[in-house]
Each structure stands twice: as structure tokens, then as C-alpha cells.
Design a protein around this motif. Structure first.
Motif, PDB file in Angstrom:
ATOM      1  N   ASP A 369     -19.203   8.654  15.695  1.00  0.00           N
ATOM      2  CA  ASP A 369     -18.571   7.654  16.553  1.00  0.00           C
ATOM      3  C   ASP A 369     -18.425   6.316  15.834  1.00  0.00           C
ATOM      4  N   PHE A 370     -19.442   5.998  15.041  1.00  0.00           N
ATOM      5  CA  PHE A 370     -19.414   4.739  14.316  1.00  0.00           C
ATOM      6  C   PHE A 370     -18.317   4.748  13.251  1.00  0.00           C
ATOM      7  N   ASN A 371     -18.095   5.916  12.659  1.00  0.00           N
ATOM      8  CA  ASN A 371     -17.057   6.013  11.627  1.00  0.00           C
ATOM      9  C   ASN A 371     -15.672   5.727  12.198  1.00  0.00           C
ATOM     10  N   ASN A 372     -15.406   6.211  13.399  1.00  0.00           N
ATOM     11  CA  ASN A 372     -14.118   5.915  14.021  1.00  0.00           C
ATOM     12  C   ASN A 372     -13.947   4.410  14.239  1.00  0.00           C
ATOM     13  N   LEU A 373     -15.021   3.786  14.699  1.00  0.00           N
ATOM     14  CA  LEU A 373     -14.958   2.340  14.912  1.00  0.00           C
ATOM     15  C   LEU A 373     -14.800   1.600  13.590  1.00  0.00           C
ATOM     16  N   LEU A 374     -15.570   2.061  12.582  1.00  0.00           N
ATOM     17  CA  LEU A 374     -15.484   1.395  11.282  1.00  0.00           C
ATOM     18  C   LEU A 374     -14.113   1.591  10.656  1.00  0.00           C
ATOM     19  N   GLY A 375     -13.501   2.760  10.881  1.00  0.00           N
ATOM     20  CA  GLY A 375     -12.161   2.988  10.354  1.00  0.00           C
ATOM     21  C   GLY A 375     -11.164   1.979  10.903  1.00  0.00           C
ATOM     22  N   LEU A 388      -2.251 -12.249   5.936  1.00  0.00           N
ATOM     23  CA  LEU A 388      -2.648 -13.647   5.729  1.00  0.00           C
ATOM     24  C   LEU A 388      -2.378 -14.119   4.309  1.00  0.00           C
ATOM     25  N   GLY A 389      -2.721 -13.286   3.329  1.00  0.00           N
ATOM     26  CA  GLY A 389      -2.581 -13.702   1.931  1.00  0.00           C
ATOM     27  C   GLY A 389      -3.817 -14.465   1.471  1.00  0.00           C
ATOM     28  N   PRO A 390      -4.094 -14.468   0.208  1.00  0.00           N
ATOM     29  CA  PRO A 390      -5.321 -15.086  -0.303  1.00  0.00           C
ATOM     30  C   PRO A 390      -5.377 -16.596  -0.071  1.00  0.00           C
ATOM     31  N   GLU A 391      -4.235 -17.257   0.036  1.00  0.00           N
ATOM     32  CA  GLU A 391      -4.249 -18.714   0.177  1.00  0.00           C
ATOM     33  C   GLU A 391      -4.539 -19.156   1.611  1.00  0.00           C
ATOM     34  N   ASN A 392      -4.507 -18.234   2.571  1.00  0.00           N
ATOM     35  CA  ASN A 392      -4.752 -18.604   3.966  1.00  0.00           C
ATOM     36  C   ASN A 392      -6.243 -18.841   4.197  1.00  0.00           C
ATOM     37  N   PRO A 393      -6.634 -19.900   4.946  1.00  0.00           N
ATOM     38  CA  PRO A 393      -8.052 -20.184   5.184  1.00  0.00           C
ATOM     39  C   PRO A 393      -8.775 -19.049   5.922  1.00  0.00           C
ATOM     40  N   TRP A 394      -8.038 -18.291   6.730  1.00  0.00           N
ATOM     41  CA  TRP A 394      -8.661 -17.194   7.471  1.00  0.00           C
ATOM     42  C   TRP A 394      -8.801 -15.900   6.641  1.00  0.00           C
ATOM     43  N   TYR A 395      -8.253 -15.926   5.448  1.00  0.00           N
ATOM     44  CA  TYR A 395      -8.339 -14.735   4.569  1.00  0.00           C
ATOM     45  C   TYR A 395      -9.803 -14.372   4.296  1.00  0.00           C
ATOM     46  N   GLU A 396     -10.607 -15.386   4.015  1.00  0.00           N
ATOM     47  CA  GLU A 396     -12.020 -15.142   3.692  1.00  0.00           C
ATOM     48  C   GLU A 396     -12.749 -14.518   4.872  1.00  0.00           C
ATOM     49  N   CYS A 397     -12.393 -14.960   6.096  1.00  0.00           N
ATOM     50  CA  CYS A 397     -13.022 -14.369   7.282  1.00  0.00           C
ATOM     51  C   CYS A 397     -12.688 -12.883   7.386  1.00  0.00           C
ATOM     52  N   ALA A 398     -11.412 -12.553   7.174  1.00  0.00           N
ATOM     53  CA  ALA A 398     -11.014 -11.143   7.229  1.00  0.00           C
ATOM     54  C   ALA A 398     -11.697 -10.332   6.136  1.00  0.00           C
ATOM     55  N   ASP A 399     -11.851 -10.980   4.982  1.00  0.00           N
ATOM     56  CA  ASP A 399     -12.506 -10.303   3.858  1.00  0.00           C
ATOM     57  C   ASP A 399     -13.967  -9.996   4.182  1.00  0.00           C
ATOM     58  N   GLU A 400     -14.659 -10.947   4.828  1.00  0.00           N
ATOM     59  CA  GLU A 400     -16.059 -10.732   5.181  1.00  0.00           C
ATOM     60  C   GLU A 400     -16.198  -9.627   6.225  1.00  0.00           C
ATOM     61  N   VAL A 401     -15.240  -9.580   7.146  1.00  0.00           N
ATOM     62  CA  VAL A 401     -15.259  -8.497   8.133  1.00  0.00           C
ATOM     63  C   VAL A 401     -15.137  -7.145   7.437  1.00  0.00           C
ATOM     64  N   GLU A 402     -14.224  -7.075   6.459  1.00  0.00           N
ATOM     65  CA  GLU A 402     -14.051  -5.820   5.721  1.00  0.00           C
ATOM     66  C   GLU A 402     -15.302  -5.454   4.942  1.00  0.00           C
ATOM     67  N   LYS A 403     -15.937  -6.454   4.306  1.00  0.00           N
ATOM     68  CA  LYS A 403     -17.159  -6.177   3.539  1.00  0.00           C
ATOM     69  C   LYS A 403     -18.273  -5.678   4.455  1.00  0.00           C
ATOM     70  N   ALA A 404     -18.386  -6.309   5.621  1.00  0.00           N
ATOM     71  CA  ALA A 404     -19.405  -5.847   6.574  1.00  0.00           C
ATOM     72  C   ALA A 404     -19.123  -4.412   7.004  1.00  0.00           C
ATOM     73  N   GLY A 405     -17.849  -4.100   7.208  1.00  0.00           N
ATOM     74  CA  GLY A 405     -17.479  -2.735   7.555  1.00  0.00           C
ATOM     75  C   GLY A 405     -17.828  -1.750   6.460  1.00  0.00           C
ATOM     76  N   GLN A 406     -17.592  -2.151   5.207  1.00  0.00           N
ATOM     77  CA  GLN A 406     -17.925  -1.270   4.088  1.00  0.00           C
ATOM     78  C   GLN A 406     -19.433  -1.051   3.993  1.00  0.00           C
ATOM     79  N   ARG A 407     -20.225  -2.114   4.249  1.00  0.00           N
ATOM     80  CA  ARG A 407     -21.682  -1.951   4.242  1.00  0.00           C
ATOM     81  C   ARG A 407     -22.119  -1.012   5.360  1.00  0.00           C
TER      82      ARG A 407
END
Length: 750
Positions: A369-375, A388-407
Motif C-alpha cells: 500500500d505504501f508503494n502505491n502512495l510513494l509512486g 518548475l525548473g531549477p531556477e524556481n524557488p519552489w524547486y528545492e521543496c519539490a526536490d526534498e519531497v522526492e528525496k523523502a519519497g526515495q528514502r
């Protein structure tokens, strides 16, 4: 002859003897009376001759002389008469005694069960008792007409003749056994004792032979011996230990099973030992059992701790009872013991396995179930980052969300690894090469204050396992060792060949005999207590502070090793470090070359039609977005029934069915089986967040089957879709950068 008939014959014989004696006595008394009459007449004649002399007037001197002579003659006659009477009385008394002796001998010989015979020194029969007819069926006349030696069994004749010869030579008989033929043709066994009758000169003249029919006794003895031999065979061959001991614990009798159980090579050494002092690990246990026997007389299925000759502990189930010796009336103990050491180990393993399987099922369900959510989280994070693109201030937030998902994905993979439900890609590995390849990376992982030392055996065999999972095992053990050495220390990695024999398996629960390759990770850290060792492989168990460990590292190691068909043993004591020894089965195959399977970015596009079937709405929308962004035409369905309607209504080709395996109603396999007969050119790619064993239970992972494991990234999804479509089309798009897909192999196929 029956007993009644024998009694009748004996009675008739006795009456005949008594009548004969009476006739003899009457005849003797008649003769005696005649002698008395004659002597009386003689006396009367002499008296008549004497009367005239008494009245004669002859000379007195001559008269006196003649008178004296006549009276002397009369006295002599009277004395003779008196002597005759006395002699007759004595003869009568002696005859009576002789008759009584003969009658007694006759009664004994005729009524005794033994066979009595008198023979001369040449073996001719002189007398045979009536019991010959009773025991052997021959009448006295038949015995007289036959030769005794002919009735003896041919194999025993020499023995009888030699005994007779010894009796003639020595004058003494001896006891022997031989077989003699019954009148009905059967053979009876006689026990014979001979006595010699000597003549006046002391030379052997006759033999009195007393025979006893011991056929029934012999048969009973042989039956008893067979029964004892059979019982002895049962005891000797019994798989359970059987022994008899005294109340003081001294062994009196033991069977081979007990010798084997306790590790003794023979009975002598074991019989010299004491069960209470030398076998029971706690002598008080034996004393308690003796107390139970005193009160109850027996006990059943009492668990006790014993020790073998080499000191190894074993667990046994004992049953016992008291038995009284007939010789002196003393009481002993009969013990029956079964070695249940392995059973208890298996029971503990079963309890642990049941516990771990329950945790594994829970972990696998959560991971699915967690895998479906993480996907969804990781997928939309990728889309968000791209928008967003790398220059957008919210890019880093999205990146951290992805890293947390990968962990989080890493955690779910550890849960699947522990529960042995992850998908492996096993290959033939050289563990030396694997350790050498990680040697430079490990110091960066565990820090410079820990010295990494390798001791790799040159001649180790090869193993079959997932390369990435084995690397994960080494890294997890290295990190665990680093945490056990906060002040620094030595981390040693060793490899060697190993072979498990029955002795090793007996002392290492869970091990199986065979040839292995050992990979050991040894540290000089703080070590672990026995209580900690009992729980180290349980998920979420950790001795670290809150927030500094998930408790999944060693659980992952346990799952990977078990799923690879291996065995894991841990040695650790407080203050003396820990040694984790991993044993993987040795194989006789060539090492598999490790190659990359990354597709170049320019081919990760397409224009084919994909029928996407996924019951999770968010994940279905995400997968559709990924596919359409890369140029694919997507037909999207939430379940199997809807997919069938879409396929029926779609007039164009469907190149690929991309379906979840487990869905409400119709599962993915059933859906594919419905569509493939009508669309033979269609390829099938399954995707699942369930474990591989569960998928295999639904018919997936057959040869030629393709599977995409959840959660997946956009790159992984498009690469797998492209690979399946290209394989179906027979396109040779593979280059030096591209290799064939490694087939998915489930834990059941390993």
C-alpha cells in the motif's frame, strides 16, 4: 494311552501280583503244614516206641540210656519243627518285604512320568516301564521286539553309544539329551541318566536308565529363547534409549540407542558411569524423578536436560517405572528416553518463523500500500520539478519531497527484503571480487577511525545470489559494526569455503548439511548479550537511541540470506565484539558478467497504443501522464471489465497491455488471457506492488513474462515499456550501452 487306561492297567497289574503272592503263600503254608504233620507223625511214632520202654523191666542202666536217646530224638524233632516254623516265618516276612519292595518299584515305574529301562551291557532290553507306552506309544512287547538304538535319531546315536561305552569303561553313567522316535513318527527329546549295576566282581553288568521326556520343556525353552531374542532385538534396535538403573543411578543394562544418544562407543564405559551424576546436567532432576517413582511407581514424558560424553547438552523426554528383581527383591528403574533436542529446536524455529512470517506479511502488506502512495508522491514530484525548473524557488521543496519519497522506498524495500518478498535477479558471483570492489567504498561509509581488513581465501567457490542484495548485506553489517565501535576499531571481512556435516548441523539450528562459501564480517566492538542476540533480526528492533536507527538493517540481512538459500550464524559476547558469518550454497557455474541495462534517452519515446489498467486512480493518472508525455496513445481503465469494453470498442491495434496484477474482480492475468486470443500481436507488461511469491501464485513470472515492480519512476516505466515493445517488434535497438533484460526470478524459483 490315556491316563485312565494307564490307571486301569496299573490296577490290574497290582491285583495280579497280589493274587500271585497269596497263591505262593498258600502253597508255602500248605508245605509247611505238611512238614508239621510229618514231623508230628514222626514224633508220635517215636512216642509210641518210647511207651513200651517206659514199662519194660530190662536193666535199669540200659533202660535209662535208651530212654534218654529217645527223648533226645524227640527233642531234636521238636527243635527241628520249631526251627522250621521260625524259618518259614522269616521267609514269609522276607518275601513280604521283597513283595512290598517289588510292589513299590512297580508302582513307581508304572506311575512315574519318567521312562525306566534296564539293559545289559550290549544294549538288549531287560525291563521297560509302562511309561514307555504312555510317552512313546510302544507296548512292552513292541519294545522287546525292537532295538533301542534304532529308535534314536541318527544324529544322536553316536552320542548315546559313546555314553554307553563310557559307562562300561568307567562304571559311571552321565546325563545326556537325545531324540527318540515316537510310534507316530514324531521325535521326542529325552533327558537320560544311566546308573551301572555291577556283578559280584564289581564289573558293570547292567545299566539302569532313567529317561525324562523334556520335549515340551525344550519347546518352551526354545520359544522363550526366541521370544527373548525377539524382545532383545526390539530393545537393541529400538530408536529410543532404554536402560535399567539402580535407585542410586548406576547403569545396569543399556541399549545401543542410549550409547549413540550419549556418544559412547560401547557399553563398558557407559555401565561404569552414573546417570544422576554423569548424564543429568542437574543431579537434582534425577533425585526428583526417583521421589516420583517412590510415590507413584512411574512417570511419563518428563522433559530433562542431559549431557553427552563430549559435554554437549541434549533435551530428552523420559518415561520410567520401578521393577522388582526376583533374585533379591531389590527395586530398579527402567527408563525410556527420546532425544527431542532437534524437535525443540525446530519448535523454537517454527515459533520464530511463524512470528517472523506474521511480521513479514504485515510488512509486505504495508509495503504494497505504501508503494502505491510513494509512486504517486515520487511521480508527481518529478512532474512538479520538471514544470518548475531549477531556477524556481519552489524547486528545492519539490526536490526534498522526492528525496523523502526515495528514502521511504528504501524502507519499503528493506521490509520486503526482511519478509523475503522482494524480487531478486540472481547471478553467479565471486564473493572475493564483490568484497574487493567494495573495499574502497567502505571506509567512506563507516569513517576513518575504523580500519577495514580483508582476509580472502584464494580458492573459494562461487555462489548464486543477487549482486546488489549481497552488497546491501555487507554495507548493512559494516554500518552495524561501525555503530558497535564508537571509539573506532577493526572491521574484518573474511571469505572461505565451508562444509556442514551432521555434527555442525546438530549444534547450529537451521543449518543444513552441504558445501557453502562463507562471508564473515567481524568487528572489535562492544558485543551483544544473549538477550539482545535473541531479537537482533526482528524488524524495528534496535538498541540505538530513538531517531538514530530504524531497526531494519539486520532484518534486511536476515531476509536476503534466507531468500538466497543461505544460513546466518552470529557469535557475540559483551566486550568481545561480534562475528556475523553468512554461508551461501556453493555452485559449480561460471561467474555471470555484470552489465548495464540502461537505455539511451533518445529511444525512451513511442507512438504505440497502450491499454493501461490500474485500480488506484492516482497511480493510473500518473502512469497515463508519463506515457502520453512520451508520445504513447493511452487507453485507461480502472478494472478488468472496463478494459475489456475499451479493447472491444477500439478499432485500431493495441500494442501493449500494461496492467496491475491484483485488482478487484478480474485480475491482470485473467484479463490478459481474455484479450490475447483476439489480439495476438499485443504484448503484456504486468506491474505490481505485491510480492513476487504472491504474483507467482496468480500465474505470473512464467517464461517470457515481463514485470514492472512498484513504485516506479518515469524513467523506469518508459524504459520497461520500450523494452517490451522493441522485443515484440524484433527491433535491434540494443547497442553497447544496452543489454538484454535480466529475467525476473522469484524466491520460489531460487
Amino acid at each position: 494311552m490315556s491316563i485312565r487306561a494307564s490307571v486301569e492297567v496299573n490296577g490290574l497289574t497290582g491285583d495280579f501280583s497280589r493274587n500271585r503272592l497269596r497263591r505262593m503263600e498258600r502253597r508255602e503254608w500248605g508245605l509247611w503244614a505238611t512238614a508239621v504233620v510229618i514231623t508230628g507223625l514222626l514224633t508220635a511214632g517215636l512216642a509210641s516206641f518210647l511207651a513200651p520202654l517206659l514199662h519194660s523191666n530190662e536193666a535199669w542202666q540200659a533202660h535209662v540210656t535208651l530212654q534218654q536217646a529217645v527223648w533226645g530224638l524227640v527233642g531234636v524233632v521238636l527243635l527241628f519243627d520249631l526251627y522250621s516254623v521260625y524259618q518259614q516265618l522269616q521267609i514269609h516276612r522276607i518275601r513280604r518285604q521283597l513283595f512290598e519292595s517289588e510292589e513299590l518299584f512297580r508302582l513307581i515305574s508304572e506311575n512315574v512320568a519318567d521312562l525306566i529301562a534296564v539293559v545289559d551291557m550290549e544294549g538288549r532290553r531287560i525291563y521297560n516301564s509302562v511309561s514307555y507306552q504312555t510317552v512313546l506309544g510302544y507296548s512292552i512287547e513292541e519294545l522287546k521286539r525292537s532295538s533301542g538304538i534304532e529308535q534314536i535319531h541318527p544324529d544322536d546315536r553316536e552320542l548315546v553309544l559313546r555314553a554307553a561305552e563310557d559307562a562300561r569303561r568307567t562304571g559311571k553313567g552321565r546325563t545326556l539329551e537325545y531324540r527318540i522316535r515316537h510310534k507316530d513318527g514324531s521325535w521326542r527329546v529325552l533327558e537320560s541318566r544311566a546308573s551301572v549295576i555291577a556283578d559280584r566282581k564289581g564289573r558293570p553288568e547292567k545299566l539302569v536308565i532313567v529317561n525324562r521326556d523334556i520335549t515340551d520343556r525344550k519347546t518352551a525353552v526354545e520359544a522363550l529363547e526366541r521370544s527373548e531374542a525377539s524382545f532383545r532385538g526390539v530393545v537393541e534396535g529400538a530408536p529410543y534409549a532404554i536402560c535399567r538403573v539402580s535407585l542410586e543411578g548406576c547403569f545396569l543394562r543399556v541399549n545401543p540407542a542410549l550409547e549413540k544418544m550419549l556418544g559412547h562407543a560401547g557399553q563398558e564405559e557407559l555401565l561404569r558411569s552414573n546417570i544422576g551424576l554423569d548424564v543429568f546436567r542437574n543431579a537434582g532432576e534425577f533425585e526428583q524423578l526417583v521421589a516420583v517413582l517412590h510415590s507413584d511407581g512411574e512417570f511419563k514424558d518428563v522433559q530433562a536436560e542431559w549431557r553427552r560424553k563430549d559435554g554437549a547438552p541434549i533435551t530428552v523426554l523420559c518415561s520410567g517405572r520401578t521393577v522388582e528383581r526376583s533374585e533379591d527383591g531389590s527395586v530398579n528403574i527402567e527408563l525410556f528416553a527420546e532425544d527431542v533436542t532437534e524437535r525443540r529446536v525446530l519448535e523454537r524455529q517454527l515459533r520464530m518463523t511463524t512470528k517472523m512470517e506474521a511480521i513479514g506479511r504485515l510488512s509486505g502488506g504495508i509495503a504494497h500500500d505504501f508503494n502505491n502512495l510513494l509512486g504517486v508522491i515520487i511521480g508527481y514530484s518529478e512532474i512538479l520539478k520538471r514544470k518548475l525548473g531549477p531556477e524556481n524557488p519552489w524547486y528545492e521543496c519539490a526536490d526534498e519531497v522526492e528525496k523523502a519519497g526515495q528514502r521511504a522506498v528504501s524502507l519499503t524495500r528493506q521490509l520486503l527484503a526482511f519478509s523475503r518478498q522482494q524480487i531478486l535477479t540472481p547471478a553467479v558471483l565471486d564473493l572475493n571480487a564483490l568484497v574487493t570492489g567494495m573495499e574502497k567504498m567502505l571506509p567512506r561509509l563507516i569513517g576513518e577511525d575504523v580500519v577495514v581488513v580483508t582476509r580472502l581465501s584464494d580458492d573459494i567457490g562461487r555462489v548464486k545470489a543477487d549482486n546488489g542484495q549481497v552488497e546491501q548485506v555487507v554495507m548493512n553489517l559494516a554500518v552495524n559494526a561501525r555503530d558497535a565501535m564508537p571509539q573506532g576499531g577493526e572491521l574484518r571481512i573474511e571469505t572461505a569455503n565451508a562444509e556442514f556435516d551432521e555434527s555442525y548441523v546438530r549444534h547450529h539450528p537451521g543449518a543444513k548439511p552441504g558445501r557453502y562459501v562463507m562471508l564473515a564480517v567481524v568487528d572489535s566492538g562492544i558485543g551483544m548479550s544473549a538477550e539482545t542476540l535473541a531479537h537482533i533480526f526482528e524488524p524495528f528492533f534496535t538498541t540505538k537511541e530513538v531517531g538514530k536507527g530504524t531497526g531494519l538493517g539486520l532484518a534486511t540481512v536476515y531476509g536476503v540470506v534466507k531468500q538466497s538459500g543461505g544460513y546466518l550464524w552470529v557469535d557475540s559476547k559483551l566486550g568481545k565484539g561480534s562475528s556475523f558469518q553468512i554461508f551461501l550454497p556453493r555452485v559449480e557455474e561460471k561467474v555471470t558478467k555484470v552489465v548495464s541495462n540502461t537505455l539511451p534517452p533518445e529511444v525512451l519515446r513511442g507512438a504505440e497504443t497502450v491499454l493501461l489498467v490500474e485500480d488506484a486512480d492516482a497511480l493510473r493518472k500518473l502512469a497515463r501522464s508519463f506515457l502520453e508525455d512520451r508520445g504513447f496513445l493511452v487507453l485507461s481503465a480502472a478494472n478488468g471489465e472496463e478494459a475489456l469494453r475499451l479493447a472491444t470498442n477500439h478499432k485500431g491495434p493495441i500494442h501493449l497491455l500494461l496492467t496491475d496484477v491484483i485488482m478487484p474482480g478480474m485480475n491482470g492475468r485473467a484479463l490478459a488471457e481474455h484479450l490475447l486470443p483476439k489480439r495476438r500481436a499485443m504484448s503484456v507488461l504486468y506491474m505490481s506492488g505485491y510480492t513476487d511469491s504472491f504474483i507467482a501464485g496468480h500465474g505470473v513470472l512464467e517464461p517470457g513474462t515481463h514485470l514492472l515492480h512498484k513504485p516506479f519512476t518515469e524513467q523506469a516505466l518508459i524504459a520497461k515499456v520500450r523494452e517490451v515493445l522493441d522485443a515484440a517488434a524484433g527491433l535491434s535497438v540494443r547497442s553497447e550501452k544496452e543489454v538484454p533484460t535480466i529475467p525476473v526470478i522469484s524466491s520460489q524459483e531460487q
